[in-house]
Design a protein around this motif. Structure first.
Motif, mmCIF file in Angstrom:
data_model
loop_
_atom_site.group_PDB
_atom_site.id
_atom_site.type_symbol
_atom_site.label_atom_id
_atom_site.label_comp_id
_atom_site.label_asym_id
_atom_site.label_seq_id
_atom_site.Cartn_x
_atom_site.Cartn_y
_atom_site.Cartn_z
ATOM 1 N N GLU A 113 -5.284 -4.086 -0.138
ATOM 2 C CA GLU A 113 -4.570 -3.022 -0.413
ATOM 3 C C GLU A 113 -5.389 -1.610 -0.604
ATOM 4 O O GLU A 113 -4.694 -0.526 0.172
ATOM 5 C CB GLU A 113 -3.557 -2.759 -1.832
ATOM 6 C CG GLU A 113 -2.711 -4.087 -1.724
ATOM 7 C CD GLU A 113 -1.920 -4.468 -0.590
ATOM 8 O OE1 GLU A 113 -1.588 -3.389 0.193
ATOM 9 O OE2 GLU A 113 -1.481 -5.741 -0.365
ATOM 10 N N TYR A 129 -1.489 -9.770 10.917
ATOM 11 C CA TYR A 129 -2.684 -9.774 10.052
ATOM 12 C C TYR A 129 -3.871 -10.538 10.710
ATOM 13 O O TYR A 129 -4.852 -10.194 10.861
ATOM 14 C CB TYR A 129 -2.212 -10.804 8.914
ATOM 15 C CG TYR A 129 -1.549 -10.043 7.990
ATOM 16 C CD1 TYR A 129 -2.073 -9.472 6.679
ATOM 17 C CD2 TYR A 129 -0.151 -9.865 8.162
ATOM 18 C CE1 TYR A 129 -1.216 -8.864 5.941
ATOM 19 C CE2 TYR A 129 0.615 -9.281 7.239
ATOM 20 C CZ TYR A 129 -0.020 -8.719 5.900
ATOM 21 O OH TYR A 129 0.763 -7.858 4.979
ATOM 22 N N HIS A 157 -5.831 -0.301 2.951
ATOM 23 C CA HIS A 157 -4.805 0.496 3.701
ATOM 24 C C HIS A 157 -5.061 1.875 3.501
ATOM 25 O O HIS A 157 -4.346 2.517 4.420
ATOM 26 C CB HIS A 157 -3.578 -0.021 3.119
ATOM 27 C CG HIS A 157 -2.975 -1.419 3.743
ATOM 28 N ND1 HIS A 157 -3.144 -1.445 4.908
ATOM 29 C CD2 HIS A 157 -2.756 -2.661 3.261
ATOM 30 C CE1 HIS A 157 -2.518 -2.708 5.321
ATOM 31 N NE2 HIS A 157 -2.310 -3.538 4.238
ATOM 32 N N GLU A 216 0.688 -1.165 -0.077
ATOM 33 C CA GLU A 216 0.095 -0.117 0.032
ATOM 34 C C GLU A 216 0.748 1.323 0.271
ATOM 35 O O GLU A 216 1.668 1.324 0.583
ATOM 36 C CB GLU A 216 -0.961 0.021 1.132
ATOM 37 C CG GLU A 216 -0.227 0.269 2.321
ATOM 38 C CD GLU A 216 0.347 -1.118 3.121
ATOM 39 O OE1 GLU A 216 0.307 -2.029 2.374
ATOM 40 O OE2 GLU A 216 0.683 -1.061 4.381
ATOM 41 N N GLU A 238 -2.291 -3.789 9.274
ATOM 42 C CA GLU A 238 -2.537 -5.004 8.685
ATOM 43 C C GLU A 238 -3.800 -5.989 9.209
ATOM 44 O O GLU A 238 -4.612 -6.266 8.451
ATOM 45 C CB GLU A 238 -1.189 -5.994 8.730
ATOM 46 C CG GLU A 238 -0.156 -5.514 7.935
ATOM 47 C CD GLU A 238 -0.343 -5.273 6.479
ATOM 48 O OE1 GLU A 238 -1.576 -5.657 6.062
ATOM 49 O OE2 GLU A 238 0.428 -4.684 5.921
HETATM 50 ZN ZN LIG Z 1 -1.531 -5.284 4.109
#
Ligand SMILES: [Zn+2]
Length: 614
Positions: free
Chosen positions: A344, A427, A347, A321, A366
Motif C-alpha cells: 500500500e 496485479y 501506491h 491506498e 497495481e
Molecule cells: Zn494495490
C-alpha cells in the motif's frame, strides 16, 4: 490517425495540462446516527483549453443502496467479490450510505443539478472558460454505510469509521474529457490540488489519515509535542487537517486506536493507528521497525517519497491506498502485515504521486506496485537471495494466458468480465510488463527508466505512453511494438528451439517463433567445460541492442531478427559434442507461455546435419 497524434501531444511534457481543485470542508460527525453534515467550498481551476458548461461530482456513498449499479454488478458478475456478494441488496435504511445535496452554488448563485446514482450532474450558470476558475459552495448531509467495500462504518475488525470516498468529489477532466464513471466498486481518478478539512467529532475518537494536523497541541491523541497531554471534556472537538498537492483525502476514526509513530531517518514520519490486542501487538510493533528499514530502500530504488508523513491505519477491508495514508486490515501475521503495508505504501509512488487513471491503467498502479513490493519484500525477508522476485507474478499471468480467458490490459477496470480476470491482469501481468521490460532493454536501464518516469511525471497523470517513452529514452531502443502487443492485445510469447543439429565443427540451431508476440532472444549455450555463451538476437524493430547484462558469460551479438520471419537459424562455432545445454532465456524474465520447448540438452538424440547452403 489525427486523434492518436493529438493524444500523444496532449501527454507531451511541454503541452501537458491538468485541472486543479482546492477543497475547504467542515464536517460535523454524529457518532450516534453515523451521519454527518458538511460544508464544502471548492475552487476549481479550468486549466484545459476547453470551455466547460457542465461539471460532475462523485457521490460514492450512494453506491451502497439496494439496486445501485454496484449492487447489480455484484449480483450478476460470474465471480462476485466475497466482501460484497449480495450484501448491498440487504442493507436497511439505517445501514445504507447516501449523500443528500442540500444547497449548491456556483460563484454565489444557485446552480441547477441532478443526482444520477453515484454522479451529481451540474449545469453551470456561467461556463468556465479556459484559464478561468469558479467557486462551488455546497452543503450536504450524508450517512456512512455499513462497511461493504473499502469505506464505511463498523468494519470486520471493529473499526468504527473508514472514511474513504466519503465526500462529494469533483470528477477529473483531462485530455480525454470527463471521467464521471459511476462507482461500481473499483478504481479512482482525481484532480490534483489541496485539501483543508475540519472534522468535528466526539472527543474520545482518534483520527488518522491523509494530511498534516494543524492543531496538534489542542488535539492530543498522540499528535501533540512530547511530554504534553491534552484534557478534553465531553464536547466534540474539531480536528484541522491540511494536505497539499494530493488528489484525494481519507480519514478513519475509532475510540480504541493506539497511535504510535516511527521516524525514518531523513523523513518521512510514519504513523500507525490500530486497535492493540494480544494477538496483533507484536506484529504491529515489528511492522514499525520493518517500515523504517524499508522506506530508505524504497526511496533509493524507486525515487523519493515526497510528503513529510505517512499513516498506516487499521480499517477498510483488506488494503487500499490513499494519499499519505492507507487503510489496511490489521489482525494479520507479521509477514502478511508487512506485505500489505509495503504494497500500500508503494501506491504512494504508483497512483499517489504518479496519478495514473486507475480505471484505464489499473496495471500501472497495481502491477507496478506489485513489482516494487516483490523486490522490497525480498530485500527485507531474504536479503541474501538472488532468486527472481517476480516468479509469483509470472505464474499468475501464465495461468490466465493459458486459460484462454485472458482480456487485454487495456480493458476498463470496471468492465472486465470477471474479478479474477481483472485481478490477474492488473496485479500480475502489470508486474510482468516491467520485469519483462528488464529482459528487453536490460535490468539497469529498466530501473533507471522507472525512476526517470517517476521524476518526470510526479504530481501528474501519466499514461502508458509516458512510461514507455522514458524506457525508450533511457535505452535508445524502440518499444512501441512492446506496448502495443503486450498491453493492447492478448498476443502471447512462445519461442522454441525447433531443432539442433551437428554440422561438423559447428552446431546449427533453428529457433522458432510460435506465439504472435515478438521478442528479442537471449540464447544460452552451456558447454561441457563449464563455460557459457549468450547468443543475442535483438528484434530488427528495436533499432538497438540492450547492454551486456551477464558478465560471467560472453555475449555473441547476432543479426537482428525481423519479426515476420517465423524461424531463425544460427551457427554455434563449436561442435555439438561439446555442448551440454542450450536454452532460450533461462532467467525466466521473457514471459514465454510454453517453456517446455525452450531447452535442448545433450540427452536429446543427435541428428547429423547437412547444411544445404554450404
Ligand atoms: Zn494495490
Amino acid at each position: 490517425m489525427a486523434g492518436a497524434l493529438l493524444d500523444l501531444q496532449a501527454q507531451d511534457g511541454e503541452t501537458y495540462w491538468q485541472q486543479r481543485a482546492e477543497y475547504e470542508m467542515e464536517i460535523e460527525m454524529d457518532v450516534s446516527t453515523n451521519r454527518f453534515t458538511g460544508e464544502q467550498k471548492l475552487t476549481y481551476y479550468n486549466n484545459s483549453p476547453d470551455t466547460l458548461d457542465r461539471v460532475f461530482y462523485h457521490l460514492y456513498f450512494n453506491a451502497f443502496q439496494p439496486g445501485s449499479m454496484m449492487d447489480v454488478r455484484s449480483l450478476t458478475i460470474e465471480d462476485p467479490d466475497r466482501r460484497v456478494g449480495d450484501r448491498i441488496s440487504k442493507l436497511t435504511p439505517e445501514e445504507i450510505g447516501y449523500h443528500h445535496i442540500l444547497t449548491l452554488e456556483q460563484d454565489g448563485k444557485e446552480v441547477s443539478h441532478k443526482i444520477s446514482g453515484t454522479i451529481l450532474e451540474v449545469w453551470l450558470n456561467e461556463p468556465i472558460l479556459p484559464g478561468e476558475k469558479s467557486e462551488f459552495s455546497m452543503t450536504f448531509e450524508s450517512q456512512v454505510p455499513l462497511q461493504i467495500r473499502r469505506s464505511g462504518r463498523d468494519n470486520a475488525e471493529g473499526i468504527e469509521y473508514s472514511m474513504s470516498q466519503w465526500y462529494p468529489k469533483m470528477a477529473e477532466y483531462d485530455y480525454r474529457g470527463w471521467h464521471a464513471n459511476p462507482y461500481i466498486g473499483r478504481e479512482f481518478h482525481g484532480i490534483w490540488g489541496d485539501f483543508d478539512v475540519k472534522i468535528t467529532i466526539d472527543p474520545t475518537y482518534t483520527i488518522g489519515g491523509t494530511g498534516i494536523l494543524q492543531n496538534a497541541n489542542k488535539i492530543g491523541h498522540g499528535y501533540q509535542d512530547e511530554g504534553k497531554t491534552v484534557e478534553h471534556g465531553s464536547d466534540p472537538i474539531t480536528w484541522h487537517f491540511v494536505a497539499e498537492n494530493v488528489h484525494d483525502f481519507m480519514w478513519a476514526a475509532d475510540p480504541d486506536y493506539t497511535h504510535e509513530t516511527a521516524q525514518v531517518p531523513g523523513g518521512p514520519l510514519l504513523r500507525f493507528f490500530y486497535q492493540k490486542n494480544d494477538e496483533n501487538q507484536e506484529a504491529w510493533a515489528q511492522l514499525q521497525d520493518y517500515m523504517v528499514q524499508a522506506v530508505p530502500f524504497m526511496n533509493k530504488t524507486f525515487g523519493e517519497y515526497p510528503y513529510e508523513s505517512y499513516a498506516f491505519v487499521q480499517g477498510g477491508d483488506g488494503g487500499m491506498e490513499y494519499p499519505m495514508a492507507t487503510l489496511i486490515t490489521g489482525n494479520r501475521n507479521l509477514r502478511s502485515l508487512v506485505g500489505v503495508a509495503v504494497h500500500e505504501m508503494f501506491h504512494s509512488w504508483y497512483q499517489g504521486v504518479l496519478a495514473t487513471n486507475e480505471s484505464l491503467y489499473p496495471w500501472m498502479d497495481e502491477g507496478f506496485t506489485s513489482f516494487a513490493s516483490s523486490i522490497t519484500m525480498q530485500h527485507l525477508f531474504q536479503p541474501e537471495s538472488d532468486a527472481f522476485p517476480h516468479s509469483g507474478s509470472y505464474r499468475g499471468y501464465y495461468f490466465m494466458a493459458n486459460s484462454g480467458d485472458e482480456e487485454p490490459l487495456t480493458t476498463h477496470s470496471d468492465m472486465y468480465h470477471s474479478n479474477r480476470s481483472y485481478g490477474i491482469n492488473a496485479y500480475s501481468k502489470g508486474a510482468v510488463f516491467l520485469a519483462q521490460l528488464g529482459y528487453v532493454i536490460g535490468e539497469e536501464n529498466m530501473m533507471k527508466g522507472l525512476r526517470q518516469y517517476y521524476n518526470k511525471w510526479k504530481f501528474r497523470h501519466p499514461t502508458d505512453v509516458d512510461v514507455i517513452r522514458e524506457m525508450e529514452k533511457v535505452s535508445g531502443i524502440e518499444l512501441d511494438w512492446y506496448l502495443t502487443n503486450f498491453v493492447y492485445t492478448t498476443d502471447q510469447v512462445d519461442y522454441a528451439i525447433e531443432y539442433v543439429r551437428s554440422a561438423g565443427e559447428e552446431t546449427f540451431v533453428q529457433l522458432q517463433r510460435i506465439g504472435e508476440m515478438m521478442m528479442p532472444i537471449d540464447l544460452y549455450v552451456e558447454y561441457n567445460d563449464g563455460t557459457t555463451e549468450i547468443y543475442y538476437m535483438p528484434l530488427r524493430i528495436m533499432r538497438g541492442e540492450k547492454p551486456v547484462e551477464n558478465e560471467e558469460a560472453s555475449r555473441v551479438n547476432m543479426p537482428a531478427w525481423p519479426w515476420t520471419y517465423p524461424t531463425y537459424g544460427l551457427r554455434i562455432s563449436r561442435p555439438l559434442s561439446e555442448i551440454a545445454r542450450i536454452e532460450i532465456d533461462p532467467t525466466g524474465r521473457m514471459a514465454d507461455t510454453d517453456r517446455s520447448n525452450n531447452v535442448y540438452d545433450n540427452t536429446v538424440e543427435i541428428i547429423p546435419f547437412t547444411d544445404p547452403t554450404r
